[in-house]
Design a protein around this motif. Structure first.
Motif, PDB file in Angstrom:
ATOM      1  N   GLY A   1       0.815  -0.718  -0.159  1.00 52.34           N
ATOM      2  CA  GLY A   1       0.374  -0.375   0.225  1.00 52.34           C
ATOM      3  C   GLY A   1       0.938   1.020  -0.166  1.00 52.34           C
ATOM      4  O   GLY A   1       0.234   2.411   1.015  1.00 52.34           O
ATOM      5  N   LEU A   2       1.540   1.569  -0.785  1.00 55.85           N
ATOM      6  CA  LEU A   2       3.159   2.611  -0.692  1.00 55.85           C
ATOM      7  C   LEU A   2       2.510   2.746  -2.199  1.00 55.85           C
ATOM      8  O   LEU A   2       2.665   2.702  -3.229  1.00 55.85           O
ATOM      9  CB  LEU A   2       4.424   1.994  -0.402  1.00 55.85           C
ATOM     10  CG  LEU A   2       4.761   1.762   1.659  1.00 55.85           C
ATOM     11  CD1 LEU A   2       5.780   0.751   1.796  1.00 55.85           C
ATOM     12  CD2 LEU A   2       3.854   2.822   2.427  1.00 55.85           C
ATOM     13  N   SER A   3       3.665   3.915  -2.161  1.00 58.99           N
ATOM     14  CA  SER A   3       3.893   4.802  -3.413  1.00 58.99           C
ATOM     15  C   SER A   3       4.889   5.209  -3.787  1.00 58.99           C
ATOM     16  O   SER A   3       5.427   4.811  -2.617  1.00 58.99           O
ATOM     17  CB  SER A   3       2.688   5.993  -3.472  1.00 58.99           C
ATOM     18  OG  SER A   3       3.305   6.575  -4.841  1.00 58.99           O
ATOM     19  N   ARG A   4       5.255   5.495  -5.147  1.00 63.66           N
ATOM     20  CA  ARG A   4       6.411   5.821  -5.228  1.00 63.66           C
ATOM     21  C   ARG A   4       6.338   7.521  -5.476  1.00 63.66           C
ATOM     22  O   ARG A   4       7.514   8.027  -5.134  1.00 63.66           O
ATOM     23  CB  ARG A   4       6.680   6.088  -6.435  1.00 63.66           C
ATOM     24  CG  ARG A   4       6.995   4.416  -7.577  1.00 63.66           C
ATOM     25  CD  ARG A   4       6.660   4.359  -8.983  1.00 63.66           C
ATOM     26  NE  ARG A   4       7.477   4.683  -9.390  1.00 63.66           N
ATOM     27  CZ  ARG A   4       7.730   4.617 -10.977  1.00 63.66           C
ATOM     28  NH1 ARG A   4       6.725   4.654 -11.896  1.00 63.66           N
ATOM     29  NH2 ARG A   4       8.848   5.371 -11.748  1.00 63.66           N
ATOM     30  N   ASP A   5       5.308   7.984  -4.783  1.00 62.89           N
ATOM     31  CA  ASP A   5       4.878   9.390  -5.073  1.00 62.89           C
ATOM     32  C   ASP A   5       5.804   9.707  -3.355  1.00 62.89           C
ATOM     33  O   ASP A   5       5.376   9.524  -2.747  1.00 62.89           O
ATOM     34  CB  ASP A   5       3.881  10.347  -5.214  1.00 62.89           C
ATOM     35  CG  ASP A   5       3.566  10.065  -6.614  1.00 62.89           C
ATOM     36  OD1 ASP A   5       4.855  10.538  -7.406  1.00 62.89           O
ATOM     37  OD2 ASP A   5       2.258   9.487  -6.832  1.00 62.89           O
ATOM     38  N   PRO A   6       6.008  10.604  -3.322  1.00 63.96           N
ATOM     39  CA  PRO A   6       6.372  11.578  -1.832  1.00 63.96           C
ATOM     40  C   PRO A   6       4.968  11.603  -1.179  1.00 63.96           C
ATOM     41  O   PRO A   6       4.166  12.564  -1.306  1.00 63.96           O
ATOM     42  CB  PRO A   6       7.129  12.428  -1.552  1.00 63.96           C
ATOM     43  CG  PRO A   6       7.533  12.933  -3.218  1.00 63.96           C
ATOM     44  CD  PRO A   6       6.777  11.761  -4.453  1.00 63.96           C
TER      45      PRO A   6
END
Length: 136
Positions: A127-132
């Protein structure tokens, strides 16, 4: 037996890596490396940051898996030669402890699509993203 095969394959790859003929830093977004066999790889700052060969305090360990997220917009500020075998890259998130050898650049270049696909799958899985993360 699979562990032994993987170990032999990684040793074999390092020994058989062609000689680097050109290294070009295009700050802040990418590095270009070319090898004597004609292979030319354009490696993004994000890709190099997430596969940095250094241990970093900004890595999250989730269920024993090391995951770096939020590095989509990271940039490379500089490259410092290390002997005649590699460079240390300084990223704008102040990460600077990884030494990228020419063999490692070749590994990253020749496996770029598989490694990036696996990275994106790992982010989605947790549930993580490449975006900060957004600032509040």
């Amino acid at each position: 037996m699979n562990v032994i095969r993987r170990g032999v394959r990684s040793i074999h790859t390092a020994v058989d890596s062609p000689r680097l003929t050109r290294f070009a830093l295009q700050p802040p977004k990418f590095v270009e490396v070319e090898f004597e066999n004609g292979s030319l790889y354009k490696l993004s700052a994000e890709y190099l940051r997430i596969y940095s060969p250094a241990v970093d305090s900004k890595i999250r360990s989730i269920c024993g898996e090391k995951v770096i997220s939020g590095r989509c917009h990271v940039g490379i500020m500089s490259a410092e030669p290390i002997g005649n075998y590699g460079v240390r890259l300084l990223f704008d998130d102040l990460h600077k402890t990884g030494i990228f050898t020419w063999d490692y650049f070749y590994h990253l270049g020749s496996n770029k699509f598989t490694l990036m696909r696996n990275y994106i799958r790992t982010l989605k899985k947790h549930g993580l993203s490449r975006d900060p993360p957004r600032r509040r």
